[in-house]
Design a protein around this motif. Structure first.
Motif, PDB file in Angstrom:
ATOM      1  N   CYS A 278      -2.238  -2.415 -11.053  1.00  0.00           N
ATOM      2  CA  CYS A 278      -1.593  -2.963 -10.275  1.00  0.00           C
ATOM      3  C   CYS A 278      -0.641  -3.517 -10.239  1.00  0.00           C
ATOM      4  O   CYS A 278      -0.365  -5.211  -9.618  1.00  0.00           O
ATOM      5  N   ALA A 279       0.294  -4.487 -11.127  1.00  0.00           N
ATOM      6  CA  ALA A 279       1.190  -5.106 -11.750  1.00  0.00           C
ATOM      7  C   ALA A 279       2.231  -5.199 -10.513  1.00  0.00           C
ATOM      8  O   ALA A 279       3.064  -6.504 -10.178  1.00  0.00           O
ATOM      9  N   GLU A 280       2.511  -3.803 -10.361  1.00  0.00           N
ATOM     10  CA  GLU A 280       4.008  -4.194  -9.224  1.00  0.00           C
ATOM     11  C   GLU A 280       3.360  -4.685  -7.908  1.00  0.00           C
ATOM     12  O   GLU A 280       3.782  -5.286  -7.238  1.00  0.00           O
ATOM     13  N   ARG A 281       2.162  -5.454  -7.238  1.00  0.00           N
ATOM     14  CA  ARG A 281       1.173  -5.716  -6.577  1.00  0.00           C
ATOM     15  C   ARG A 281       2.364  -7.920  -6.671  1.00  0.00           C
ATOM     16  O   ARG A 281       2.658  -8.028  -5.323  1.00  0.00           O
ATOM     17  N   ALA A 282       2.545  -7.808  -7.378  1.00  0.00           N
ATOM     18  CA  ALA A 282       3.159  -9.309  -7.733  1.00  0.00           C
ATOM     19  C   ALA A 282       4.543  -8.958  -7.833  1.00  0.00           C
ATOM     20  O   ALA A 282       5.672 -10.512  -7.786  1.00  0.00           O
ATOM     21  N   ARG A 283       5.446  -8.397  -7.310  1.00  0.00           N
ATOM     22  CA  ARG A 283       6.692  -7.664  -7.696  1.00  0.00           C
ATOM     23  C   ARG A 283       7.378  -8.983  -6.609  1.00  0.00           C
ATOM     24  O   ARG A 283       8.796  -9.442  -7.214  1.00  0.00           O
ATOM     25  N   TYR A 284       6.813  -9.242  -5.405  1.00  0.00           N
ATOM     26  CA  TYR A 284       7.113 -10.532  -4.301  1.00  0.00           C
ATOM     27  C   TYR A 284       6.264 -12.085  -4.856  1.00  0.00           C
ATOM     28  O   TYR A 284       6.423 -12.873  -3.812  1.00  0.00           O
TER      29      TYR A 284
END
Length: 125
Positions: free
Chosen positions: A34-40
């Motif tokens: 889930c690393a991509e959840r923090a992209r913004y």
């Protein structure tokens, strides 16, 4: 590990007993998924509920042991808030907040002494 429900504009914040001078905020992303959840991800310093400074990440934050560094350079506030836009989960491993500690300036070199000048009436031997 911090993990919210899937909600509109999820957030996490810490409130200090008194204002601090915020130097750096280090965000440690999840490594397992889930690393991509923090992209913004947005990191804000607030004072008495008002935003003093905002830094927004545009891209997937690192999952490296060093974390993602957000530099605030001494902005004074009494809260630090992490949030995401839209509807999503906010999840991360850890956050570290460091007080600002300016690097001391190197001291100025002492001026070179000027050689003494003889008085015009000095006797020359």
């Amino acid at each position: 590990l911090v993990h919210t429900q899937r909600e509109s504009q999820p957030w996490w914040k810490v409130k200090f007993d008194s204002p601090i001078s915020v130097g750096n905020v280090v965000f440690y992303n999840r490594k397992d998924c889930c690393a991509e959840r923090a992209r913004y991800l947005t990191v804000q310093v607030l004072m008495s509920g008002l935003v003093v400074k905002t830094i927004q990440l545009n891209g997937i934050p690192t999952t490296a042991d060093s974390g993602e560094l957000f530099e605030f350079h001494g902005i004074t506030g009494d809260e630090v808030k992490l949030s995401l836009p839209g509807k999503d989960y906010l999840n991360f491993h850890e956050v570290e907040i460091f007080e600002y500690s300016p690097t001391p300036e190197p001291p100025e070199p002492a001026p070179k002494p000027t050689p003494p000048t003889p008085s015009p009436t000095a006797a020359i031997q």
